[in-house]
Design a protein around this motif. Structure first.
Motif, short mmCIF file in Angstrom:
data_model
loop_
_atom_site.label_atom_id
_atom_site.label_comp_id
_atom_site.label_asym_id
_atom_site.label_seq_id
_atom_site.Cartn_x
_atom_site.Cartn_y
_atom_site.Cartn_z
N SER A 14 4.41 9.35 1.52
CA SER A 14 4.17 9.64 0.10
C SER A 14 4.32 11.13 -0.19
O SER A 14 4.83 11.52 -1.24
CB SER A 14 2.79 9.15 -0.32
N THR A 15 3.91 11.98 0.77
CA THR A 15 4.06 13.43 0.59
C THR A 15 5.53 13.82 0.60
O THR A 15 5.97 14.66 -0.20
CB THR A 15 3.32 14.20 1.70
N PHE A 71 0.84 -1.20 0.00
CA PHE A 71 0.00 0.00 0.00
C PHE A 71 0.87 1.26 0.00
O PHE A 71 0.63 2.20 -0.77
CB PHE A 71 -0.92 -0.03 1.22
N ILE A 72 1.89 1.26 0.84
CA ILE A 72 2.80 2.41 0.92
C ILE A 72 3.56 2.57 -0.39
O ILE A 72 3.73 3.69 -0.90
CB ILE A 72 3.78 2.24 2.10
N ILE A 73 4.03 1.46 -0.96
CA ILE A 73 4.79 1.51 -2.22
C ILE A 73 3.93 2.06 -3.35
O ILE A 73 4.35 2.95 -4.11
CB ILE A 73 5.34 0.12 -2.59
N LEU A 74 2.71 1.54 -3.48
CA LEU A 74 1.81 1.99 -4.56
C LEU A 74 1.47 3.46 -4.42
O LEU A 74 1.52 4.23 -5.39
CB LEU A 74 0.53 1.15 -4.55
N THR A 75 1.13 3.87 -3.20
CA THR A 75 0.78 5.27 -2.96
C THR A 75 1.97 6.19 -3.22
O THR A 75 1.84 7.26 -3.84
CB THR A 75 0.29 5.46 -1.52
N SER A 76 3.14 5.77 -2.74
CA SER A 76 4.35 6.59 -2.88
C SER A 76 4.77 6.72 -4.34
O SER A 76 5.16 7.81 -4.79
CB SER A 76 5.49 6.00 -2.06
N LEU A 77 4.70 5.62 -5.08
CA LEU A 77 5.07 5.67 -6.50
C LEU A 77 4.15 6.59 -7.28
O LEU A 77 4.60 7.39 -8.11
CB LEU A 77 5.03 4.26 -7.11
N ILE A 108 0.66 7.72 8.42
CA ILE A 108 2.02 7.29 8.07
C ILE A 108 2.20 7.27 6.56
O ILE A 108 3.18 7.77 6.02
CB ILE A 108 2.31 5.90 8.66
N THR A 109 1.21 6.69 5.87
CA THR A 109 1.28 6.58 4.41
C THR A 109 1.30 7.96 3.76
O THR A 109 2.09 8.22 2.85
CB THR A 109 0.07 5.79 3.88
N THR A 110 0.43 8.85 4.24
CA THR A 110 0.37 10.20 3.68
C THR A 110 1.69 10.94 3.91
O THR A 110 2.19 11.63 3.01
CB THR A 110 -0.79 10.99 4.31
N THR A 111 2.25 10.80 5.09
CA THR A 111 3.51 11.46 5.41
C THR A 111 4.63 11.00 4.50
O THR A 111 5.39 11.80 3.93
CB THR A 111 3.90 11.21 6.88
N ASN A 156 2.27 9.14 -6.12
CA ASN A 156 2.47 10.54 -5.75
C ASN A 156 3.83 11.06 -6.20
O ASN A 156 3.95 12.26 -6.52
CB ASN A 156 2.31 10.71 -4.24
N SER A 157 4.82 10.20 -6.24
CA SER A 157 6.14 10.61 -6.73
C SER A 157 6.06 10.94 -8.22
O SER A 157 6.70 11.89 -8.69
CB SER A 157 7.17 9.50 -6.50
N ALA A 158 5.28 10.15 -8.95
CA ALA A 158 5.09 10.39 -10.38
C ALA A 158 4.41 11.73 -10.63
O ALA A 158 4.70 12.42 -11.61
CB ALA A 158 4.27 9.26 -11.01
N LEU A 159 3.51 12.12 -9.72
CA LEU A 159 2.85 13.42 -9.85
C LEU A 159 3.77 14.56 -9.42
O LEU A 159 3.77 15.63 -10.02
CB LEU A 159 1.57 13.45 -9.00
#
Length: 235
Positions: free
Chosen positions: A145-146, A12-18, A140-143, A20-23
């Motif tokens: 990925s942001t 979940f963290i990897i998918l969200t981070s990837l 945690i995930t939002t922090t 948001n990083s792409a954006l």
């Protein structure tokens, strides 16, 4: 059970981070790129208007699609749609049609992404352990990925854009495709929901309220859009 939940949280963290990083990598330079390929501020405002209008109308259908076809499938569709939209803009040389297509596709991609990964994670976690607590998961995930989005945004604006203003968009479009293989492995056993008449009735009731809000916003900014539109026609 703990191992399964830890693995699920990591994905979940990897998918969200990837995503948001792409954006993040192109978010600080997209308007500079538009100016670079000879779009005016009026054109850029029209692009933004198309983006927000399409996003507004696509929110409800995207939720229905997620219920019918599954959150992961719609997330994959979001990655593909938004990536294609960025490719259209990257290869644009000042063609107004490309700008419109890019605005529509990136808006659809944004709507398709809305809530898909969060809902998928909650459903999957609860299917593994009904008592699983979600207190700090999303913070945690939002922090994370942001933070990654800010880092990639800095790299895109300060390093990559100095080579070429188009490269952040190109890299962002490619990065949006990276989560797809990871997400594809999570398609099995995903819970899907049938769209009931009651759900549609609730959506229809909510629709007019949102439409009234939209009309209020458009009314306040109608003069700006009117001037922008006529400036575009007289260009």
């Amino acid at each position: 059970m703990k191992a399964k939940l830890s693995k699920l949280l990591s994905k979940f963290i990897i998918l969200t981070s990837l995503y948001n990083s792409a954006l993040g990598v192109w978010s600080g330079t997209i308007y500079l790129f538009m100016k670079h390929i000879h779009y005016s501020y009026t054109d850029i405002n029209i692009f933004l208007a198309i983006f927000w209008v399409v996003t507004f109308f696509a929110e409800l259908p995207s939720g229905i699609l997620a219920d019918i076809f599954g959150r992961i499938n719609v997330f994959i569709l979001s990655c593909i749609t938004r990536s294609i939209g960025l490719f259209f803009l990257f290869f644009d040389t000042g063609n107004g049609y490309f700008l419109v297509i890019s605005g529509i596709l990136t808006a659809l991609g944004d709507s398709f992404y809305s809530g898909t990964l969060d809902s998928w994670f909650v459903d999957k976690a609860k299917s593994i352990d009904k008592s699983y607590r979600l207190d700090h998961v999303f913070s945690i995930t939002t922090t994370l990925s942001t933070a990654l989005s800010l880092i990639t945004g800095f790299i895109g604006a300060q390093l990559i854009a100095n080579v070429s203003l188009g490269y952040p968009l190109l890299i962002g479009a490619i990065l949006l495709l990276v989560p797809i293989p990871i997400a594809f492995g999570e398609k099995e056993d995903e819970r899907r929901e049938a769209v009931t008449v009651q759900n549609l009735k609730q959506a229809i009731i909510i629709g007019p309220k949102n439409w009234k809000r939209m009309k209020s916003i458009v009314k306040k900014t109608s003069r700006s859009y009117y001037l922008a539109y006529h400036s575009y026609l007289l260009r």
